[in-house]
Every structure is written in structure tokens, then in C-alpha cells.
Scaffold this active site. Structure first.
Site, short mmCIF file in Angstrom:
data_model
loop_
_atom_site.label_atom_id
_atom_site.label_comp_id
_atom_site.label_asym_id
_atom_site.label_seq_id
_atom_site.Cartn_x
_atom_site.Cartn_y
_atom_site.Cartn_z
CG ASP A 24 -1.90 -1.21 1.14
OD1 ASP A 24 -2.40 -1.50 0.05
OD2 ASP A 24 -2.10 -1.86 2.18
CG HIS A 79 -3.83 -5.28 2.29
ND1 HIS A 79 -3.22 -4.34 1.47
CD2 HIS A 79 -3.98 -6.38 1.52
CE1 HIS A 79 -3.02 -4.86 0.28
NE2 HIS A 79 -3.47 -6.11 0.27
P1 NAD Z 1 -0.94 -18.21 -6.42
O1 NAD Z 1 -2.18 -19.00 -6.58
O2 NAD Z 1 -0.15 -17.86 -7.62
O3 NAD Z 1 0.04 -18.97 -5.43
C1 NAD Z 1 -0.38 -19.52 -4.23
C2 NAD Z 1 0.49 -20.72 -3.92
O4 NAD Z 1 0.03 -21.29 -2.69
C3 NAD Z 1 0.41 -21.84 -4.98
O5 NAD Z 1 1.70 -22.23 -5.40
C4 NAD Z 1 -0.29 -22.98 -4.24
O6 NAD Z 1 0.15 -24.27 -4.63
C5 NAD Z 1 0.14 -22.68 -2.80
N1 NAD Z 1 -0.72 -23.33 -1.81
C6 NAD Z 1 -2.05 -23.50 -1.81
N2 NAD Z 1 -2.42 -24.19 -0.70
C7 NAD Z 1 -1.28 -24.41 0.01
C8 NAD Z 1 -1.02 -25.05 1.24
N3 NAD Z 1 -1.99 -25.61 1.97
N4 NAD Z 1 0.26 -25.09 1.66
C9 NAD Z 1 1.25 -24.52 0.93
N5 NAD Z 1 1.06 -23.92 -0.25
C10 NAD Z 1 -0.20 -23.87 -0.70
O7 NAD Z 1 -1.33 -16.89 -5.60
P2 NAD Z 1 -0.43 -15.58 -5.40
O8 NAD Z 1 -0.68 -14.66 -6.52
O9 NAD Z 1 0.94 -15.98 -5.06
O10 NAD Z 1 -1.18 -14.95 -4.13
C11 NAD Z 1 -1.11 -15.58 -2.87
C12 NAD Z 1 -1.94 -14.82 -1.84
O11 NAD Z 1 -1.37 -13.52 -1.61
C13 NAD Z 1 -3.38 -14.55 -2.23
O12 NAD Z 1 -4.23 -14.81 -1.14
C14 NAD Z 1 -3.41 -13.07 -2.58
O13 NAD Z 1 -4.68 -12.49 -2.39
C15 NAD Z 1 -2.41 -12.54 -1.59
N6 NAD Z 1 -1.84 -11.22 -1.90
C16 NAD Z 1 -1.62 -10.37 -0.86
C17 NAD Z 1 -1.07 -9.12 -1.07
C18 NAD Z 1 -0.80 -8.20 0.09
O14 NAD Z 1 -0.58 -7.00 -0.13
N7 NAD Z 1 -0.75 -8.68 1.32
C19 NAD Z 1 -0.74 -8.72 -2.38
C20 NAD Z 1 -0.96 -9.61 -3.42
C21 NAD Z 1 -1.53 -10.87 -3.17
C1 LMR Z 2 -3.26 -6.20 -3.58
O1 LMR Z 2 -3.48 -5.22 -2.86
O2 LMR Z 2 -2.81 -6.08 -4.73
C2 LMR Z 2 -3.50 -7.57 -3.02
O3 LMR Z 2 -4.14 -7.51 -1.79
C3 LMR Z 2 -4.16 -8.51 -3.97
C4 LMR Z 2 -5.59 -8.19 -4.27
O4 LMR Z 2 -6.41 -9.09 -4.17
O5 LMR Z 2 -5.88 -7.05 -4.64
#
Ligand code: NAD
Ligand code: LMR
Length: 324
Positions: free
Chosen positions: A148, A176
Site C-alpha cells: 500500500d 489492507h
Molecule cells: P498463487 O495462486 O499464484 O500462489 C499460491 C500458492 O500457494 C500456490 O503455489 C499454491 O500451490 C500454494 N498453496 C495452496 N495451498 C497451500 C497449502 N496448503 N500449503 C502450501 N502452499 C499452498 O497466488 P499468489 O498470486 O501468489 O497470491 C497468494 C496470496 O497472496 C493470495 O491470497 C493473494 O490475495 C495474496 N496477496 C496479498 C497481497 C498483500 O498486499 N498482502 C498482495 C498480493 C496478493
Molecule cells: C493487492 O493489494 O494487490 C493484493 O491484496 C491482492 C488483491 O487481491 O488485490
């Protein structure tokens, strides 16, 4: 030297995050855990000629091994949004994943610092706190909201091209998701000269920045590259702090981490909330201090804090009442 485990290592965030962590000084070991695809990712990353040792662990039977002697656990395991979804729509699936991973952390590395990337951050951080039970150390739990403030400084530069985005610091507090994200543009350093219309548009863009990416990716996920950058920045600060080089970052943390410092944010609008995104001074034991803001936010921002606090309370309650 620090050992880091990344859970969800083969995912869209996991892979670029590992690349950046492999290049981060002070990390001696990277343990990569996922339920799929992790051997290929680990083998690839391991060829980069930095000194960090890389090992992979696949499937639940190897989860405890992945967590042995780990100082920092980063969790990006779970599902991401598709167009039309809110972060809250991810709750059911991701809460069960985080619950199970935290149970393993409580057994295998209860003293580790835990950084939660998985959404909805506002509800999952409280779940981690609950599951840790007697092992819960509020000074070592972080919901990663770094993206953010990273976005905020970049979006300001989009309308003020003379500003160096890498130098601009914009405090972003609250939580967030949508309205819970409260950018404090009036307290940006260096100081900004923005009209009320600029502020309104920027705040909206920062609050809904995640949706911009979800829409542009057309069903292929949400922020991964910018998120990996943001998480690597946060983890690098934590690693530096372990060495005694104190850093300030923003994260959604338990206000119990520093009850005295938290008073300032309680008066500002966080009220009785247990978790709030605030500036934290990191030290060798994690959160050393919750840092008060440099000045009083504007009236517009104070109203936004009130709105955020109400929504955040519902998100937190959803987490604390999970499985109870
Ligand atoms: P993605 O689907 O590309 O990757 C997720 C990974 O988690 C995959 O490799 C999957 O196999 C693995 N996984 C699923 N279940 C699992 C388990 N039980 N144990 C271990 N691994 C497991 O998703 P991504 O794009 O990497 O996003 C991941 C998360 O991060 C999402 O929930 C997304 O919303 C979040 N996110 C948060 C922020 C933030 O600012 N905090 C920003 C972007 C994304
Ligand atoms: C973001 O802020 O980009 C992440 O929390 C992923 C989302 O779902 O927007």
C-alpha cells in the site's frame, strides 16, 4: 545469519519473492514449501550464485521439516482474487490453509517471526494469533501491508513527475482492503502540494490499487511482482533489524505488541481494535515500538480512519471467531 521459510513458494508471489530473497544479504537459508511445483522452482533459484542455501519441501508430510530452525516464516499460500471478487471472498479457503500452516508453526518453530501476505490479511492475522495460543508473541506477527505504501509513492509520482518515487514516504495505516486502507498524504515526506481533488483521486486509487491489477490480469490472478518487491523490502528490513540496524516499516500488527505506543493510534481512531496497520520500529526481537505519526492527520484523513476502523472491526471479528 537468518533462515527464512516461504510457504506457498511456487506461486505467483512466491517465485519472484524467492528471487529477491536469494539476493538479500544476511539470509543464510531459504526453505521453500508448497504443495505443488516446488522442486523446479527451488532447483532454478538454487543456481543463482549467492551464498544462500536453498532447500525445498513438498506436501504436508514435509511441512514440519520445512519449518525446522526457521527465524522468519513468510506465508503467501492460498488462492488469489479473480475479477468481481473481494478479498473477503477468499476467506473460507485461505483461512483453512492459514489455520493448518499456523498449527505447524506453533509446533515446529513457535518463536519464529510470521509475515502474512495471504488475503484477506485483515482477518487472517487474527486467526494466526488465535492458533498460536500460548506461543503467541505479538511482537513477532506482521500482516504485510507494504504494497500500500509502495503504491502510494508510485501513484503520487504519476501526477507529480518531478518527485523521486523511491524517496517519497507516504504513511498508510488501518488495514489492507478498500476503505480500511488509509493513506495519509498530508503527512508524506517530502511534503506534497496536492489539491482536494488530487487527494480524493489518489486515496481512491491507493485503496483500490489491487483491483487495477486483478482487472488487468483478466482472471490470471492479482499482484505478484509488485507484491514480491514489497514483501522483500519488508523482510530485508526485518533481517537488518535482527543485526541491530533499526528500521521503520508499516504493517498490520497486534496493538498488544506495544501497548504504550498503541495508545496514540487508539486515540486517533483505532479505539479498541486489537489489530491495526501502523508504523513499527523493528529491532532484534521484532516490533520494538509502535511509532506515533509526526503530526495530526487532516480532517479528511481522520474521517477515513473512523470508516476504516468500523470495517476493520468486522474483518477482525471474522478472524477471531473462526472455528470457535
Ligand atoms: P498463487 O495462486 O499464484 O500462489 C499460491 C500458492 O500457494 C500456490 O503455489 C499454491 O500451490 C500454494 N498453496 C495452496 N495451498 C497451500 C497449502 N496448503 N500449503 C502450501 N502452499 C499452498 O497466488 P499468489 O498470486 O501468489 O497470491 C497468494 C496470496 O497472496 C493470495 O491470497 C493473494 O490475495 C495474496 N496477496 C496479498 C497481497 C498483500 O498486499 N498482502 C498482495 C498480493 C496478493
Ligand atoms: C493487492 O493489494 O494487490 C493484493 O491484496 C491482492 C488483491 O487481491 O488485490
Amino acid at each position: 545469519m537468518v533462515s527464512v521459510a516461504v510457504l506457498g513458494a511456487a506461486g505467483g508471489i512466491g517465485q519472484p519473492l524467492l528471487l529477491l530473497l536469494k539476493l538479500t544479504p544476511g539470509i543464510a537459508r531459504l526453505n521453500l514449501y508448497d504443495i505443488v511445483n516446488v522442486p523446479g522452482v527451488a532447483t532454478d533459484i538454487a543456481h543463482i550464485n549467492t551464498n544462500t542455501k536453498v532447500e525445498y519441501f513438498i506436501g504436508q508430510s514435509q511441512l514440519h521439516a520445512a519449518l525446522q530452525n526457521i527465524d522468519i516464516v513468510v506465508i503467501s499460500a492460498g488462492i488469489a482474487r479473480k475479477p468481481g471478487m473481494t478479498r473477503d471472498d477468499l476467506f473460507n479457503i485461505n483461512a483453512s490453509i492459514i489455520y493448518e500452516l499456523t498449527e505447524a508453526i506453533a509446533k515446529s518453530c513457535p518463536q519464529a517471526h510470521i509475515a502474512i501476505i495471504t488475503n484477506p490479511v485483515n482477518s487472517l492475522v487474527p486467526i494466526v494469533a488465535q492458533v498460536l495460543g500460548k506461543n503467541y508473541n505479538p511482537q513477532r506477527l506482521y500482516g504485510v501491508t507494504t504494497l500500500d505504501s509502495v503504491r502510494a509513492s508510485r501513484f503520487v509520482r504519476d501526477i507529480r513527475p518531478q518527485i523521486d518515487a523511491t524517496e517519497l514516504q507516504v504513511p498508510v495505516i488501518g488495514g489492507h482492503s478498500g476503505n480500511t486502507i488509509v493513506p495519509l498524504l498530508s503527512l508524506a515526506r517530502p511534503k506534497l502540494d496536492l489539491s482536494a481533488k488530487d487527494i480524493e483521486e489518489l486515496v481512491n486509487r491507493i485503496q483500490y490499487g489491487g483491483d487495477e491489477i486483478v482487472k488487468a490480469k483478466e482472471g490470471a490472478g492479482s499482484a505478484t511482482l509488485s507484491m514480491a518487491y514489497a514483501a522483500a523490502k519488508f523482510i530485508a528490513s526485518l533481517v537488518e533489524a535482527f543485526k541491530g540496524i533499526s528500521k521503520v516499516e508499516y504493517a498490520l500488527v497486534p496493538l498488544a505488541a506495544d501497548p504504550q505506543g498503541a495508545q496514540y493510534f487508539r486515540r486517533l481512531g483505532a479505539g479498541t481494535l486489537e489489530f491495526f496497520a501502523v508504523p513499527i520500529q523493528l529491532g532484534p526481537d521484532g516490533i520494538q515500538r509502535i511509532v506515533p505519526l509526526e503530526a495530526q492527520p487532516s480532517l479528511f484523513e481522520l474521517k477515513a480512519i473512523d470508516i476504516a476502523a468500523r470495517e476493520l472491526q468486522d474483518n477482525i471479528t471474522k478472524g477471531t471467531t473462526y472455528k470457535s
